[in-house]
Motif scaffolding. Structure first.
Motif, PDB file in Angstrom:
ATOM      1  N   ARG A 131       0.829  -1.213   0.000  1.00 36.61           N
ATOM      2  CA  ARG A 131       0.000   0.000   0.000  1.00 36.61           C
ATOM      3  C   ARG A 131       0.860   1.259   0.000  1.00 36.61           C
ATOM      4  O   ARG A 131       0.570   2.228  -0.711  1.00 36.61           O
ATOM      5  CB  ARG A 131      -0.946   0.006   1.196  1.00 36.61           C
ATOM      6  N   GLU A 132       1.922   1.270   0.784  1.00 32.33           N
ATOM      7  CA  GLU A 132       2.786   2.449   0.840  1.00 32.33           C
ATOM      8  C   GLU A 132       3.416   2.734  -0.510  1.00 32.33           C
ATOM      9  O   GLU A 132       3.453   3.888  -0.972  1.00 32.33           O
ATOM     10  CB  GLU A 132       3.868   2.246   1.901  1.00 32.33           C
ATOM     11  N   ARG A 133       3.872   1.707  -1.194  1.00 34.90           N
ATOM     12  CA  ARG A 133       4.537   1.927  -2.474  1.00 34.90           C
ATOM     13  C   ARG A 133       3.547   2.308  -3.566  1.00 34.90           C
ATOM     14  O   ARG A 133       3.850   3.149  -4.423  1.00 34.90           O
ATOM     15  CB  ARG A 133       5.342   0.688  -2.851  1.00 34.90           C
ATOM     16  N   LEU A 134       2.357   1.707  -3.554  1.00 32.02           N
ATOM     17  CA  LEU A 134       1.351   2.087  -4.551  1.00 32.02           C
ATOM     18  C   LEU A 134       0.959   3.551  -4.400  1.00 32.02           C
ATOM     19  O   LEU A 134       0.732   4.249  -5.393  1.00 32.02           O
ATOM     20  CB  LEU A 134       0.106   1.205  -4.415  1.00 32.02           C
ATOM     21  N   SER A 135       0.886   4.033  -3.170  1.00 29.68           N
ATOM     22  CA  SER A 135       0.468   5.408  -2.923  1.00 29.68           C
ATOM     23  C   SER A 135       1.481   6.427  -3.422  1.00 29.68           C
ATOM     24  O   SER A 135       1.131   7.582  -3.683  1.00 29.68           O
ATOM     25  CB  SER A 135       0.219   5.616  -1.425  1.00 29.68           C
ATOM     26  N   LEU A 136       2.743   6.005  -3.560  1.00 27.11           N
ATOM     27  CA  LEU A 136       3.794   6.922  -3.989  1.00 27.11           C
ATOM     28  C   LEU A 136       3.907   7.027  -5.505  1.00 27.11           C
ATOM     29  O   LEU A 136       4.599   7.916  -6.016  1.00 27.11           O
ATOM     30  CB  LEU A 136       5.150   6.477  -3.417  1.00 27.11           C
ATOM     31  N   LEU A 137       3.230   6.125  -6.228  1.00 31.94           N
ATOM     32  CA  LEU A 137       3.348   6.087  -7.683  1.00 31.94           C
ATOM     33  C   LEU A 137       2.173   6.784  -8.338  1.00 31.94           C
ATOM     34  O   LEU A 137       1.099   6.936  -7.741  1.00 31.94           O
ATOM     35  CB  LEU A 137       3.441   4.637  -8.157  1.00 31.94           C
ATOM     36  N   SER A 138       2.346   7.176  -9.597  1.00 31.78           N
ATOM     37  CA  SER A 138       1.312   7.967 -10.265  1.00 31.78           C
ATOM     38  C   SER A 138       0.735   7.304 -11.510  1.00 31.78           C
ATOM     39  O   SER A 138      -0.236   7.810 -12.073  1.00 31.78           O
ATOM     40  CB  SER A 138       1.869   9.344 -10.644  1.00 31.78           C
ATOM     41  N   THR A 139       1.306   6.176 -11.967  1.00 31.84           N
ATOM     42  CA  THR A 139       0.780   5.531 -13.168  1.00 31.84           C
ATOM     43  C   THR A 139       0.403   4.088 -12.855  1.00 31.84           C
ATOM     44  O   THR A 139       1.012   3.437 -11.998  1.00 31.84           O
ATOM     45  CB  THR A 139       1.804   5.540 -14.320  1.00 31.84           C
ATOM     46  N   TRP A 140      -0.591   3.598 -13.587  1.00 35.83           N
ATOM     47  CA  TRP A 140      -1.046   2.229 -13.351  1.00 35.83           C
ATOM     48  C   TRP A 140       0.011   1.189 -13.717  1.00 35.83           C
ATOM     49  O   TRP A 140       0.201   0.221 -12.958  1.00 35.83           O
ATOM     50  CB  TRP A 140      -2.345   1.975 -14.103  1.00 35.83           C
ATOM     51  N   PRO A 141       0.731   1.309 -14.830  1.00 34.55           N
ATOM     52  CA  PRO A 141       1.763   0.300 -15.108  1.00 34.55           C
ATOM     53  C   PRO A 141       2.811   0.202 -14.003  1.00 34.55           C
ATOM     54  O   PRO A 141       3.255  -0.894 -13.664  1.00 34.55           O
ATOM     55  CB  PRO A 141       2.377   0.784 -16.437  1.00 34.55           C
ATOM     56  N   GLU A 142       3.201   1.340 -13.436  1.00 36.35           N
ATOM     57  CA  GLU A 142       4.161   1.302 -12.332  1.00 36.35           C
ATOM     58  C   GLU A 142       3.568   0.578 -11.126  1.00 36.35           C
ATOM     59  O   GLU A 142       4.250  -0.222 -10.467  1.00 36.35           O
ATOM     60  CB  GLU A 142       4.546   2.724 -11.923  1.00 36.35           C
ATOM     61  N   ARG A 143       2.321   0.847 -10.837  1.00 31.65           N
ATOM     62  CA  ARG A 143       1.677   0.191  -9.701  1.00 31.65           C
ATOM     63  C   ARG A 143       1.547  -1.310  -9.923  1.00 31.65           C
ATOM     64  O   ARG A 143       1.811  -2.109  -9.021  1.00 31.65           O
ATOM     65  CB  ARG A 143       0.307   0.827  -9.458  1.00 31.65           C
ATOM     66  N   PHE A 144       1.151  -1.711 -11.137  1.00 32.15           N
ATOM     67  CA  PHE A 144       1.013  -3.131 -11.416  1.00 32.15           C
ATOM     68  C   PHE A 144       2.367  -3.837 -11.322  1.00 32.15           C
ATOM     69  O   PHE A 144       2.459  -4.987 -10.880  1.00 32.15           O
ATOM     70  CB  PHE A 144       0.398  -3.347 -12.800  1.00 32.15           C
ATOM     71  N   ALA A 145       3.434  -3.160 -11.731  1.00 30.05           N
ATOM     72  CA  ALA A 145       4.776  -3.746 -11.635  1.00 30.05           C
ATOM     73  C   ALA A 145       5.175  -3.972 -10.180  1.00 30.05           C
ATOM     74  O   ALA A 145       5.814  -4.980  -9.847  1.00 30.05           O
ATOM     75  CB  ALA A 145       5.792  -2.848 -12.336  1.00 30.05           C
ATOM     76  N   VAL A 146       4.802  -3.043  -9.305  1.00 30.75           N
ATOM     77  CA  VAL A 146       5.100  -3.209  -7.879  1.00 30.75           C
ATOM     78  C   VAL A 146       4.314  -4.391  -7.308  1.00 30.75           C
ATOM     79  O   VAL A 146       4.846  -5.180  -6.512  1.00 30.75           O
ATOM     80  CB  VAL A 146       4.778  -1.912  -7.107  1.00 30.75           C
ATOM     81  N   ILE A 147       3.051  -4.530  -7.707  1.00 26.34           N
ATOM     82  CA  ILE A 147       2.273  -5.677  -7.238  1.00 26.34           C
ATOM     83  C   ILE A 147       2.935  -6.977  -7.694  1.00 26.34           C
ATOM     84  O   ILE A 147       3.087  -7.926  -6.905  1.00 26.34           O
ATOM     85  CB  ILE A 147       0.827  -5.596  -7.744  1.00 26.34           C
ATOM     86  N   ASP A 148       3.352  -7.034  -8.963  1.00 30.41           N
ATOM     87  CA  ASP A 148       4.074  -8.207  -9.454  1.00 30.41           C
ATOM     88  C   ASP A 148       5.276  -8.519  -8.565  1.00 30.41           C
ATOM     89  O   ASP A 148       5.484  -9.665  -8.134  1.00 30.41           O
ATOM     90  CB  ASP A 148       4.577  -7.965 -10.882  1.00 30.41           C
ATOM     91  N   GLU A 149       6.082  -7.503  -8.307  1.00 28.08           N
ATOM     92  CA  GLU A 149       7.314  -7.694  -7.540  1.00 28.08           C
ATOM     93  C   GLU A 149       7.031  -8.266  -6.152  1.00 28.08           C
ATOM     94  O   GLU A 149       7.676  -9.235  -5.722  1.00 28.08           O
ATOM     95  CB  GLU A 149       8.042  -6.355  -7.403  1.00 28.08           C
ATOM     96  N   ILE A 150       6.069  -7.682  -5.466  1.00 28.67           N
ATOM     97  CA  ILE A 150       5.796  -8.110  -4.096  1.00 28.67           C
ATOM     98  C   ILE A 150       5.137  -9.482  -4.061  1.00 28.67           C
ATOM     99  O   ILE A 150       5.485 -10.331  -3.222  1.00 28.67           O
ATOM    100  CB  ILE A 150       4.949  -7.046  -3.379  1.00 28.67           C
ATOM    101  N   LEU A 151       4.213  -9.757  -4.970  1.00 26.11           N
ATOM    102  CA  LEU A 151       3.576 -11.071  -4.981  1.00 26.11           C
ATOM    103  C   LEU A 151       4.562 -12.166  -5.376  1.00 26.11           C
ATOM    104  O   LEU A 151       4.488 -13.284  -4.858  1.00 26.11           O
ATOM    105  CB  LEU A 151       2.371 -11.067  -5.924  1.00 26.11           C
ATOM    106  N   LEU A 152       5.477 -11.863  -6.279  1.00 34.18           N
ATOM    107  CA  LEU A 152       6.480 -12.870  -6.658  1.00 34.18           C
ATOM    108  C   LEU A 152       7.395 -13.205  -5.483  1.00 34.18           C
ATOM    109  O   LEU A 152       7.879 -14.328  -5.369  1.00 34.18           O
ATOM    110  CB  LEU A 152       7.302 -12.375  -7.843  1.00 34.18           C
ATOM    111  N   ARG A 153       7.625 -12.247  -4.609  1.00 31.75           N
ATOM    112  CA  ARG A 153       8.427 -12.524  -3.407  1.00 31.75           C
ATOM    113  C   ARG A 153       7.649 -13.381  -2.411  1.00 31.75           C
ATOM    114  O   ARG A 153       8.237 -14.083  -1.603  1.00 31.75           O
ATOM    115  CB  ARG A 153       8.845 -11.212  -2.737  1.00 31.75           C
ATOM    116  N   ARG A 154       6.337 -13.296  -2.480  1.00 35.12           N
ATOM    117  CA  ARG A 154       5.489 -13.985  -1.507  1.00 35.12           C
ATOM    118  C   ARG A 154       5.046 -15.366  -1.982  1.00 35.12           C
ATOM    119  O   ARG A 154       4.888 -16.288  -1.179  1.00 35.12           O
ATOM    120  CB  ARG A 154       4.252 -13.127  -1.231  1.00 35.12           C
ATOM    121  N   VAL A 155       4.838 -15.527  -3.276  1.00 39.89           N
ATOM    122  CA  VAL A 155       4.170 -16.721  -3.778  1.00 39.89           C
ATOM    123  C   VAL A 155       4.989 -17.974  -3.475  1.00 39.89           C
ATOM    124  O   VAL A 155       6.210 -17.995  -3.589  1.00 39.89           O
ATOM    125  CB  VAL A 155       3.900 -16.594  -5.301  1.00 39.89           C
ATOM    126  N   ALA A 156       4.291 -19.023  -3.051  1.00 36.70           N
ATOM    127  CA  ALA A 156       4.917 -20.301  -2.735  1.00 36.70           C
ATOM    128  C   ALA A 156       4.077 -21.390  -3.381  1.00 36.70           C
ATOM    129  O   ALA A 156       3.007 -21.734  -2.867  1.00 36.70           O
ATOM    130  CB  ALA A 156       5.001 -20.504  -1.227  1.00 36.70           C
TER     131      ALA A 156
END
Length: 279
Positions: A131-156
């Motif tokens: 949530r903190e990182r999404l709030s700092l960004l201004s474009t949807w592609p940047e936000r989606f890339a952050v979601i990818d990054e964090i979920l890839l670190r979490r997924v098992a």
């Protein structure tokens, strides 16, 4: 001032696609305060708000009081939720597959059921980072890339029963003529065994999976800017007739489809103005 909807949809990183259907970014402003309906669907829902919390006065679980969340997760349900708004909403919705619930949250979809929970309860500190990182960004592609990054670190990745997967794909899929008994026969299980295994994993019965998938097909058709005749929607979605669709809508959405079309404003603006981005 007329309401304005700005947003984007995106696909996740290919490595996440068994677990995540997609991302929907939304920014809605200039609307009159009101309510809209959170509909049942075949995906689990994650919402991360970017500005003010989401207000859910009526939960999708009959025994859960309403509340406000900065971030939430909810499982599969046959009950609608009511979302209140002051004319403004901003955030991202992530649609998870049931397999994604196990891979990201470490639990079956049935463990969430119809409950709405704080995302930190199932995703831990990564939810706060997200949530903190999404709030700092201004474009949807940047936000989606952050979601990818964090979920890839979490997924098992977890073992996944092939027969149960096939049953889910058939019962929640696009075929409006699918029957539970035929699916049980196809995977070599009794109908009772299918029902027990299915409910224990997904939190809804095989029959309800068919109902929700059919409802979701009709919901998608009813979101078209030009409304098709209701009888045509009913037939295309797999209902016996228009009266059958109206009964199911009263149970799954709390109102018949014609009333929902009259009252709901957000989806049509969003559908007309959303641009595809990311993925």
């Amino acid at each position: 001032m007329a309401g304005v909807s700005e947003g984007a949809s995106g696909l996740p990183d290919p490595r996440l696609r068994p677990y995540v259907h997609g991302y929907q970014g939304y920014l809605l402003h200039g609307f009159a305060p009101g309510q809209h309906i959170g509909m049942p669907g075949i995906a689990l829902t994650v919402i991360i708000t970017i500005d003010e919390p989401i207000d859910v006065p009526v939960s999708s679980h009959p025994d859960q009081a309403g509340g406000r969340w900065d971030m939430l997760a909810s499982g599969l349900t046959v009950h609608p939720a009511v979302i209140a708004h002051n004319g403004f909403q901003h955030g991202v919705q992530i649609d998870l597959t049931p397999r994604g619930c196990r891979a990201l949250f470490g639990m079956p979809a049935a463990a969430l059921g119809s409950w709405i929970v704080d995302l930190t309860d199932v995703l831990g500190p990564r939810a706060i980072e997200l949530r903190e990182r999404l709030s700092l960004l201004s474009t949807w592609p940047e936000r989606f890339a952050v979601i990818d990054e964090i979920l890839l670190r979490r997924v098992a990745p977890v073992p996944w029963d092939a027969e149960l997967t096939h049953a889910w794909d058939l019962l929640s899929g696009p075929d409006p003529t699918v029957r539970v008994a035929a699916v049980a026969d196809e995977i070599g299980w009794s109908r009772r065994h299918l029902g027990n295994r299915f409910s224990a994993e997904f939190g809804i019965t095989p029959k309800d999976a068919v109902r929700v998938a059919r409802f979701e097909r009709s919901h998608r058709l009813l979101r078209e800017p030009t409304l098709p005749p209701l009888a045509e929607v009913a037939a295309a979605a797999g209902y016996y007739d228009q009266a059958h669709m109206a009964r199911e809508w009263r149970e799954l959405a709390g109102m018949p489809p014609s009333v929902w079309r009259e009252r709901e404003e957000f989806p049509f603006v969003q559908d007309q103005q959303t641009a595809t981005a990311g993925g």
